[in-house]
Design a protein around this motif. Sequence first.
Motif, PDB file in Angstrom:
ATOM      1  N   ASP A  60       0.823  -1.211   0.000  1.00 32.66           N
ATOM      2  CA  ASP A  60       0.000   0.000   0.000  1.00 32.66           C
ATOM      3  C   ASP A  60       0.858   1.262   0.000  1.00 32.66           C
ATOM      4  OD1 ASP A  60      -2.369  -1.355  -0.155  1.00 32.66           O
ATOM      5  OD2 ASP A  60      -2.773  -1.325   1.993  1.00 32.66           O
ATOM      6  N   SER A  61       2.021   1.187  -0.616  1.00 28.84           N
ATOM      7  CA  SER A  61       2.897   2.355  -0.734  1.00 28.84           C
ATOM      8  C   SER A  61       3.274   2.545  -2.200  1.00 28.84           C
ATOM      9  CB  SER A  61       4.158   2.186   0.109  1.00 28.84           C
ATOM     10  OG  SER A  61       4.918   1.075  -0.321  1.00 28.84           O
ATOM     11  N   VAL A  62       3.379   3.805  -2.603  1.00 27.37           N
ATOM     12  CA  VAL A  62       3.710   4.162  -3.985  1.00 27.37           C
ATOM     13  C   VAL A  62       4.942   5.053  -3.972  1.00 27.37           C
ATOM     14  CG1 VAL A  62       2.917   5.356  -6.069  1.00 27.37           C
ATOM     15  CG2 VAL A  62       1.299   3.986  -4.715  1.00 27.37           C
ATOM     16  N   GLY A  63       5.918   4.719  -4.801  1.00 26.37           N
ATOM     17  CA  GLY A  63       7.115   5.543  -4.906  1.00 26.37           C
ATOM     18  C   GLY A  63       6.879   6.729  -5.820  1.00 26.37           C
ATOM     19  N   VAL A  64       7.408   7.891  -5.427  1.00 19.78           N
ATOM     20  CA  VAL A  64       7.273   9.109  -6.229  1.00 19.78           C
ATOM     21  C   VAL A  64       8.674   9.648  -6.506  1.00 19.78           C
ATOM     22  CG1 VAL A  64       6.333  11.439  -6.361  1.00 19.78           C
ATOM     23  CG2 VAL A  64       5.034   9.629  -5.208  1.00 19.78           C
ATOM     24  N   LEU A  65       9.016   9.763  -7.770  1.00 24.63           N
ATOM     25  CA  LEU A  65      10.322  10.268  -8.186  1.00 24.63           C
ATOM     26  C   LEU A  65      10.125  11.581  -8.937  1.00 24.63           C
ATOM     27  CD1 LEU A  65      13.334  10.194  -8.819  1.00 24.63           C
ATOM     28  CD2 LEU A  65      12.867   8.496 -10.610  1.00 24.63           C
ATOM     29  N   VAL A  66      10.672  12.665  -8.394  1.00 23.83           N
ATOM     30  CA  VAL A  66      10.566  13.978  -9.027  1.00 23.83           C
ATOM     31  C   VAL A  66      11.957  14.494  -9.368  1.00 23.83           C
ATOM     32  CG1 VAL A  66       8.394  14.571  -7.901  1.00 23.83           C
ATOM     33  CG2 VAL A  66      10.558  15.155  -6.783  1.00 23.83           C
ATOM     34  N   SER A  67      12.003  15.524 -10.203  1.00 18.57           N
ATOM     35  CA  SER A  67      13.290  16.048 -10.653  1.00 18.57           C
ATOM     36  C   SER A  67      13.976  16.881  -9.581  1.00 18.57           C
ATOM     37  CB  SER A  67      13.094  16.888 -11.920  1.00 18.57           C
ATOM     38  OG  SER A  67      12.576  16.094 -12.965  1.00 18.57           O
ATOM     39  N   GLU A  68      13.206  17.700  -8.870  1.00 14.88           N
ATOM     40  CA  GLU A  68      13.766  18.578  -7.849  1.00 14.88           C
ATOM     41  C   GLU A  68      12.759  18.750  -6.718  1.00 14.88           C
ATOM     42  OE1 GLU A  68      16.806  19.534  -8.011  1.00 14.88           O
ATOM     43  OE2 GLU A  68      17.271  19.276 -10.125  1.00 14.88           O
ATOM     44  N   LEU A  69      13.242  19.288  -5.589  1.00 15.20           N
ATOM     45  CA  LEU A  69      12.353  19.591  -4.473  1.00 15.20           C
ATOM     46  C   LEU A  69      12.167  21.092  -4.283  1.00 15.20           C
ATOM     47  CD1 LEU A  69      13.579  17.036  -1.771  1.00 15.20           C
ATOM     48  CD2 LEU A  69      11.521  16.886  -3.172  1.00 15.20           C
ATOM     49  N   ASN A  70      13.123  21.894  -4.748  1.00  5.37           N
ATOM     50  CA  ASN A  70      13.100  23.336  -4.480  1.00  5.37           C
ATOM     51  C   ASN A  70      12.312  24.096  -5.531  1.00  5.37           C
ATOM     52  OD1 ASN A  70      14.930  22.830  -6.516  1.00  5.37           O
ATOM     53  ND2 ASN A  70      16.342  24.467  -5.907  1.00  5.37           N
ATOM     54  N   SER A  71      11.070  23.685  -5.750  1.00  6.93           N
ATOM     55  CA  SER A  71      10.244  24.313  -6.780  1.00  6.93           C
ATOM     56  C   SER A  71       8.772  24.163  -6.431  1.00  6.93           C
ATOM     57  CB  SER A  71      10.522  23.665  -8.140  1.00  6.93           C
ATOM     58  OG  SER A  71       9.509  23.971  -9.070  1.00  6.93           O
ATOM     59  N   PRO A  72       7.983  25.256  -6.547  1.00  6.58           N
ATOM     60  CA  PRO A  72       6.539  25.141  -6.321  1.00  6.58           C
ATOM     61  C   PRO A  72       5.883  24.150  -7.273  1.00  6.58           C
ATOM     62  CG  PRO A  72       7.209  27.452  -6.462  1.00  6.58           C
ATOM     63  CD  PRO A  72       8.390  26.638  -6.869  1.00  6.58           C
ATOM     64  N   PHE A  73       6.438  24.020  -8.470  1.00  2.00           N
ATOM     65  CA  PHE A  73       5.902  23.091  -9.467  1.00  2.00           C
ATOM     66  C   PHE A  73       5.878  21.673  -8.910  1.00  2.00           C
ATOM     67  CE2 PHE A  73       6.591  20.151 -13.009  1.00  2.00           C
ATOM     68  CZ  PHE A  73       5.607  20.532 -13.905  1.00  2.00           C
ATOM     69  N   PHE A  74       7.008  21.220  -8.401  1.00  2.00           N
ATOM     70  CA  PHE A  74       7.073  19.857  -7.871  1.00  2.00           C
ATOM     71  C   PHE A  74       6.382  19.740  -6.513  1.00  2.00           C
ATOM     72  CE2 PHE A  74      10.700  19.876 -10.856  1.00  2.00           C
ATOM     73  CZ  PHE A  74      10.238  18.872 -11.692  1.00  2.00           C
ATOM     74  N   GLY A  75       6.320  20.846  -5.791  1.00  2.00           N
ATOM     75  CA  GLY A  75       5.552  20.835  -4.551  1.00  2.00           C
ATOM     76  C   GLY A  75       4.084  20.553  -4.810  1.00  2.00           C
ATOM     77  N   ASP A  76       3.529  21.200  -5.832  1.00  2.13           N
ATOM     78  CA  ASP A  76       2.127  20.963  -6.200  1.00  2.13           C
ATOM     79  C   ASP A  76       1.924  19.525  -6.677  1.00  2.13           C
ATOM     80  OD1 ASP A  76       1.434  23.526  -5.556  1.00  2.13           O
ATOM     81  OD2 ASP A  76       1.370  24.270  -7.611  1.00  2.13           O
ATOM     82  N   LEU A  77       2.885  19.023  -7.457  1.00  2.00           N
ATOM     83  CA  LEU A  77       2.786  17.649  -7.953  1.00  2.00           C
ATOM     84  C   LEU A  77       2.762  16.653  -6.793  1.00  2.00           C
ATOM     85  CD1 LEU A  77       2.938  15.369 -10.051  1.00  2.00           C
ATOM     86  CD2 LEU A  77       5.413  15.740 -10.146  1.00  2.00           C
ATOM     87  N   MET A  78       3.689  16.803  -5.864  1.00  2.00           N
ATOM     88  CA  MET A  78       3.771  15.860  -4.745  1.00  2.00           C
ATOM     89  C   MET A  78       2.554  15.964  -3.834  1.00  2.00           C
ATOM     90  SD  MET A  78       7.844  15.857  -3.758  1.00  2.00           S
ATOM     91  CE  MET A  78       8.023  17.646  -3.721  1.00  2.00           C
ATOM     92  N   GLN A  79       2.071  17.177  -3.617  1.00  2.37           N
ATOM     93  CA  GLN A  79       0.886  17.351  -2.783  1.00  2.37           C
ATOM     94  C   GLN A  79      -0.330  16.666  -3.398  1.00  2.37           C
ATOM     95  OE1 GLN A  79      -0.171  21.425  -1.971  1.00  2.37           O
ATOM     96  NE2 GLN A  79      -2.001  20.871  -0.824  1.00  2.37           N
ATOM     97  N   ALA A  80      -0.495  16.803  -4.709  1.00  3.57           N
ATOM     98  CA  ALA A  80      -1.635  16.182  -5.386  1.00  3.57           C
ATOM     99  C   ALA A  80      -1.570  14.669  -5.309  1.00  3.57           C
ATOM    100  CB  ALA A  80      -1.678  16.634  -6.845  1.00  3.57           C
ATOM    101  N   VAL A  81      -0.383  14.113  -5.571  1.00  3.78           N
ATOM    102  CA  VAL A  81      -0.222  12.662  -5.526  1.00  3.78           C
ATOM    103  C   VAL A  81      -0.470  12.141  -4.116  1.00  3.78           C
ATOM    104  CG1 VAL A  81       1.474  10.800  -5.703  1.00  3.78           C
ATOM    105  CG2 VAL A  81       1.341  12.541  -7.501  1.00  3.78           C
ATOM    106  N   GLU A  82       0.143  12.790  -3.129  1.00  2.00           N
ATOM    107  CA  GLU A  82       0.023  12.315  -1.747  1.00  2.00           C
ATOM    108  C   GLU A  82      -1.416  12.379  -1.247  1.00  2.00           C
ATOM    109  OE1 GLU A  82      -0.093  12.082   2.519  1.00  2.00           O
ATOM    110  OE2 GLU A  82      -0.681  13.828   1.335  1.00  2.00           O
TER     111      GLU A  82
END
Length: 333
Positions: A60-82
């Motif tokens: 019941d866990s899903v791995g999430v791989l993003v390009s960077e952490l220091n960006s609102p773009f990826f922050g929004d992506l991770m928040q939506a997925v989580e």
Amino acid sequence: MATIYQVAERAGVSLSTVSRVLNGRKTVNENLRAKVEQAMQELNYRPSSVARSLATSRTDSVGVLVSELNSPFFGDLMQAVESTLREADKHVIITVGHNNLETEKDAVEFLISRNCDALIMHVEAMSDDYLREINANRVPISVVNRQVEGLESACVCLDNERGGYLATQHLIELGHTNIACISGPSKARDARLRLAGHRRALAEAGIPWSEQLYYEGRYQEEDGKQGLQTLLSRNKPFTALVCANDWMASGAMSCARDLGMNLPYDLSIIGFDDAVFAHHVYPRLTTVKNPIYQMGEMSARHILNAVYGQSLAVKTLFDPKLIMRESTIFHKA
């Protein structure tokens, strides 16, 4: 702490029946299901996630791989997925690839070693063949902001070429004919597509492409500052500037003010993404909306359907939208 054996005894059912209830099997008789759930409540029983994963072969866990952490773009992506996965009682493990092939591969191996049921990835360096191999032979994946042949249903992306076209078309409609461009890195697919859209809009308007009005950045704020300084140093006049993301547009705006420019009268600037700060900078930034939150949500929904048997609606291709604010203005020839 109560055990599964005590639940079975209290409910008057077999251990296998309790196990089927815990695993969400639809074949369990509703009366028996009610007895088990009541016994669990009376005993304050909390099922072991380890035991459940052994029974279902899932964590019941899903791995999430993003390009960077220091960006609102990826922050929004991770928040939506989580948030989408959490609503379904799934959890995420996040790691970063930094657009480097070996780092991206190491991140994938890490997530697989943690027994993730699936991977959601925003990656640039990995080849399409490698992504197809992961999905076919190792673990189901969903890819964000990229189209991979053969994995179309697992890819959630934006029409980046049209987004680049809309940005430049907007400036042309405002009367600008001398338009500079700060693009993203040429190795990034979305950057290449946005630049292609920019060039298409110029061509349709009969405006010749000029290398003197082009600067390649890396999607960082500093690239906007350095890019504007470099473009101005070439002594080829321009009245408008297209930036491939809002971070670079913000850097260009800051640099322009430091140089004494009156924005937008001396220079119209347009960004891309519609990051959260776009309507806080001054003047407020005209930009092209990149619905990354919705794309992250759709990517998580794909995994919930493909891996966990849900039947959620999934949209795989999003259209960009021009967001007009005060950083662009009509140019009088």
